[in-house]
Design a protein around this motif. Sequence first.
Motif, PDB file in Angstrom:
ATOM      1  N   GLY A 332       0.861  -1.254   0.220  1.00  0.00           N
ATOM      2  CA  GLY A 332       0.131  -0.005  -0.133  1.00  0.00           C
ATOM      3  C   GLY A 332       0.737   1.219  -0.036  1.00  0.00           C
ATOM      4  O   GLY A 332       2.005   1.092   0.286  1.00  0.00           O
ATOM      5  N   ILE A 333       0.166   2.449  -0.404  1.00  0.00           N
ATOM      6  CA  ILE A 333       0.780   3.584  -0.265  1.00  0.00           C
ATOM      7  C   ILE A 333      -0.180   4.626   0.141  1.00  0.00           C
ATOM      8  O   ILE A 333      -1.235   4.798  -0.527  1.00  0.00           O
ATOM      9  N   ASN A 334       0.290   5.474   1.327  1.00  0.00           N
ATOM     10  CA  ASN A 334      -0.721   6.459   1.684  1.00  0.00           C
ATOM     11  C   ASN A 334       0.075   7.819   1.188  1.00  0.00           C
ATOM     12  O   ASN A 334       1.170   8.242   1.385  1.00  0.00           O
ATOM     13  N   PHE A 335      -0.891   8.733   0.515  1.00  0.00           N
ATOM     14  CA  PHE A 335      -0.305   9.603  -0.004  1.00  0.00           C
ATOM     15  C   PHE A 335      -1.319  10.906  -0.090  1.00  0.00           C
ATOM     16  O   PHE A 335      -2.458  10.758   0.260  1.00  0.00           O
ATOM     17  N   ASP A 336      -0.633  12.103  -0.303  1.00  0.00           N
ATOM     18  CA  ASP A 336      -1.364  13.288  -0.676  1.00  0.00           C
ATOM     19  C   ASP A 336      -1.342  13.777  -1.846  1.00  0.00           C
ATOM     20  O   ASP A 336      -0.196  13.684  -2.571  1.00  0.00           O
ATOM     21  N   GLU A 337      -2.415  14.490  -2.345  1.00  0.00           N
ATOM     22  CA  GLU A 337      -2.573  14.981  -3.687  1.00  0.00           C
ATOM     23  C   GLU A 337      -2.304  13.700  -4.803  1.00  0.00           C
ATOM     24  O   GLU A 337      -2.681  12.642  -4.583  1.00  0.00           O
ATOM     25  N   SER A 338      -1.347  14.251  -5.898  1.00  0.00           N
ATOM     26  CA  SER A 338      -1.808  13.284  -7.039  1.00  0.00           C
ATOM     27  C   SER A 338      -0.448  12.112  -6.810  1.00  0.00           C
ATOM     28  O   SER A 338       0.788  12.610  -6.835  1.00  0.00           O
ATOM     29  N   LEU A 339      -0.874  10.980  -7.130  1.00  0.00           N
ATOM     30  CA  LEU A 339       0.156   9.630  -7.104  1.00  0.00           C
ATOM     31  C   LEU A 339       0.851   9.657  -8.583  1.00  0.00           C
ATOM     32  O   LEU A 339       0.008   9.962  -9.407  1.00  0.00           O
ATOM     33  N   ASN A 340       2.052   9.402  -8.347  1.00  0.00           N
ATOM     34  CA  ASN A 340       2.980   9.254  -9.545  1.00  0.00           C
ATOM     35  C   ASN A 340       3.205   7.808  -9.650  1.00  0.00           C
ATOM     36  O   ASN A 340       4.435   7.524  -9.068  1.00  0.00           O
ATOM     37  N   VAL A 341       2.851   6.858 -10.377  1.00  0.00           N
ATOM     38  CA  VAL A 341       2.969   5.537  -9.995  1.00  0.00           C
ATOM     39  C   VAL A 341       4.078   5.297 -11.381  1.00  0.00           C
ATOM     40  O   VAL A 341       3.977   5.443 -12.507  1.00  0.00           O
ATOM     41  N   GLN A 342       4.958   4.406 -10.874  1.00  0.00           N
ATOM     42  CA  GLN A 342       6.119   4.212 -11.776  1.00  0.00           C
ATOM     43  C   GLN A 342       5.850   2.445 -11.962  1.00  0.00           C
ATOM     44  O   GLN A 342       6.524   1.533 -11.523  1.00  0.00           O
ATOM     45  N   PHE A 343       5.112   2.214 -13.022  1.00  0.00           N
ATOM     46  CA  PHE A 343       5.228   0.895 -13.409  1.00  0.00           C
ATOM     47  C   PHE A 343       6.454   0.203 -14.142  1.00  0.00           C
ATOM     48  O   PHE A 343       7.257   1.059 -14.781  1.00  0.00           O
ATOM     49  N   GLY A 344       6.744  -1.006 -13.574  1.00  0.00           N
ATOM     50  CA  GLY A 344       7.606  -1.702 -14.290  1.00  0.00           C
ATOM     51  C   GLY A 344       9.128  -1.195 -13.377  1.00  0.00           C
ATOM     52  O   GLY A 344      10.163  -1.747 -13.623  1.00  0.00           O
ATOM     53  N   GLN A 345       8.863  -0.430 -12.155  1.00  0.00           N
ATOM     54  CA  GLN A 345      10.150  -0.227 -11.292  1.00  0.00           C
ATOM     55  C   GLN A 345       9.605  -0.704 -10.074  1.00  0.00           C
ATOM     56  O   GLN A 345       8.493  -1.007  -9.599  1.00  0.00           O
ATOM     57  N   ASN A 346      10.620  -0.355  -9.061  1.00  0.00           N
ATOM     58  CA  ASN A 346      10.392  -0.923  -7.854  1.00  0.00           C
ATOM     59  C   ASN A 346       9.546  -0.157  -7.179  1.00  0.00           C
ATOM     60  O   ASN A 346       9.345   1.182  -7.296  1.00  0.00           O
ATOM     61  N   ARG A 347       8.524  -0.643  -6.445  1.00  0.00           N
ATOM     62  CA  ARG A 347       7.330   0.102  -5.650  1.00  0.00           C
ATOM     63  C   ARG A 347       7.731   1.220  -5.120  1.00  0.00           C
ATOM     64  O   ARG A 347       6.975   2.230  -4.973  1.00  0.00           O
ATOM     65  N   MET A 348       9.158   1.389  -4.527  1.00  0.00           N
ATOM     66  CA  MET A 348       9.432   2.589  -3.636  1.00  0.00           C
ATOM     67  C   MET A 348       9.710   3.731  -4.680  1.00  0.00           C
ATOM     68  O   MET A 348       9.963   4.885  -4.086  1.00  0.00           O
ATOM     69  N   ASN A 349       9.764   3.513  -5.851  1.00  0.00           N
ATOM     70  CA  ASN A 349       9.875   4.886  -6.882  1.00  0.00           C
ATOM     71  C   ASN A 349       8.685   5.386  -7.034  1.00  0.00           C
ATOM     72  O   ASN A 349       8.680   6.591  -7.743  1.00  0.00           O
ATOM     73  N   THR A 350       7.538   5.002  -6.464  1.00  0.00           N
ATOM     74  CA  THR A 350       6.284   5.425  -6.789  1.00  0.00           C
ATOM     75  C   THR A 350       6.180   6.664  -5.581  1.00  0.00           C
ATOM     76  O   THR A 350       6.419   6.445  -4.567  1.00  0.00           O
ATOM     77  N   THR A 351       5.780   7.812  -6.118  1.00  0.00           N
ATOM     78  CA  THR A 351       5.854   8.931  -5.404  1.00  0.00           C
ATOM     79  C   THR A 351       4.571   9.725  -5.341  1.00  0.00           C
ATOM     80  O   THR A 351       3.621   9.150  -6.186  1.00  0.00           O
TER      81      THR A 351
END
Length: 524
Positions: A332-351
Amino acid sequence: MKKHILFALLLVIASSSAWSQSVVLQREAPLMDENYVIDGTAFLEELDNGDLQMRLSDDYDTPAGPDVRIYLNNALNISGAVEIANLSDINHFNGAITFDVPDGIDINDYQYVVFYCLSFNQLWASGEFGTAIVISDDLCESSSTSSNGLASIDICPSDGDSDVIALSNTSTLEVGTNYAYLITDENEILEEVVLEDSYDFEGTSAETQRVYGISYDGNLNASIGQNRMSTTATECFIHSDANTYLTITKGACPPEYECLETSTSSNGISLIEICPTDGENDWIDLDNNLFIPVGINYAYLITDQNEIVQDVVYSSIYNFEGTNLDEQRVYGINFDESLNVQFGQNRMNTTAIGCYSHSSSTNYLTVLKTACIPPYECAVTTTSTGDNTSEVSICPTDGISDIIALTNNLNIPAGDNYAYLITDENEIVQEVSYTSSFEFEGSGLDEQRVYGINYDGDLDVQIGSSRLSTTASECYEHSSSNVYLTILKTACPPEFECLASNTSSSGESELIICQDPDTPEFTS
């Protein structure tokens, strides 16, 4: 000649009383066409001595006519009207002129100025007076500022919603021409000059701001970045009261969203086993230990075993049917405003644009793909009768049923995964049986064979071709070419034989006897 002398005399008389007086109140009436064209503006003006005058502007112009008079009235006629002047007598149909208004009339008594041709009883032109405004010789006035009487307003300048605040002051000066609002910080450092009676504070900083005013004449000289008092004008200028100003505080924003670390599961379970290839839905409930709602501030990241992002889920349920057979994980990822998903990369790169916090690296939902039924295995078989006989002899032409029980050495049931192929001696397919028996009565006198085929999926039988041409959409295995059930057609009795005989003692010259093998021969 007399008219020109009279006009000059009236003009001198009408204007002489105003030479030493100043206008303190004024009402304006743009002149409007009625039956005749007219241009210009009429003004009702109260002087500082209490007298009232009516003035026509420099651009006043209308065609000349007989007996055209000016009246004050509350309707567009002359019933009960007060006459101001006879324009035809003085022959004044263009240019500025000022007339005295009779005593006893207040500046607010009448609504209209009426131009009327009395001889022909016809409305010529008109104008409607506006609200009286205060006129001052000194265009610079002291003032204080507010927002419609409010001294303080609290807003949120960062929520994307407009924060247009109405601005007002205690002066009578026109904003933009002789009055401006000065937006400052709490130290009175000038940040913005506003020449309108409103301002949108959305997008300004989170710091408190103040709104002061300045009345001025001439050209305003604003000093952005300096104390507001450094702002001047080419003519007069007066800054508003230093102690009475509009305060804009920025405390109406909700608290900043706090992004938290979570762990994921499915209704508290950390491991789920499914089969993603059986054609049945595999909807899995997704949740997190803090019960943060999915969507605006929470998303589930579907990854492989190496935490490489494969999909993002903005709902609390996901269908794993149709995914591959490899193990997957749900973080899971708890976030604020717009999520920037990085498909094909390690989940930790999603910001995210705002704050974001990934779920625990040790507490996640594992989705195993081990619940599938093993694929059907097609095996080689041998065929025989139900009592394991590999050869049967029948008579297919005697009208008696010849149902033969069919089986195979692995006892695979005939139907969805097993069929019996009836062939000739050259293994050419003649019939197919999906049951464990076959009726050979009426099948002809030629020898036949029964082979089997073990299959999965859809069987594609090739009647008239070699049995080995029969296939299936999934796996298939033909039975042994050496061990099969043979159907012989040798059990029929010999055909009845008719024989020739000699002449008998009865005088017959010849007798034909049909010999039945089961009946003793006789003669008579």
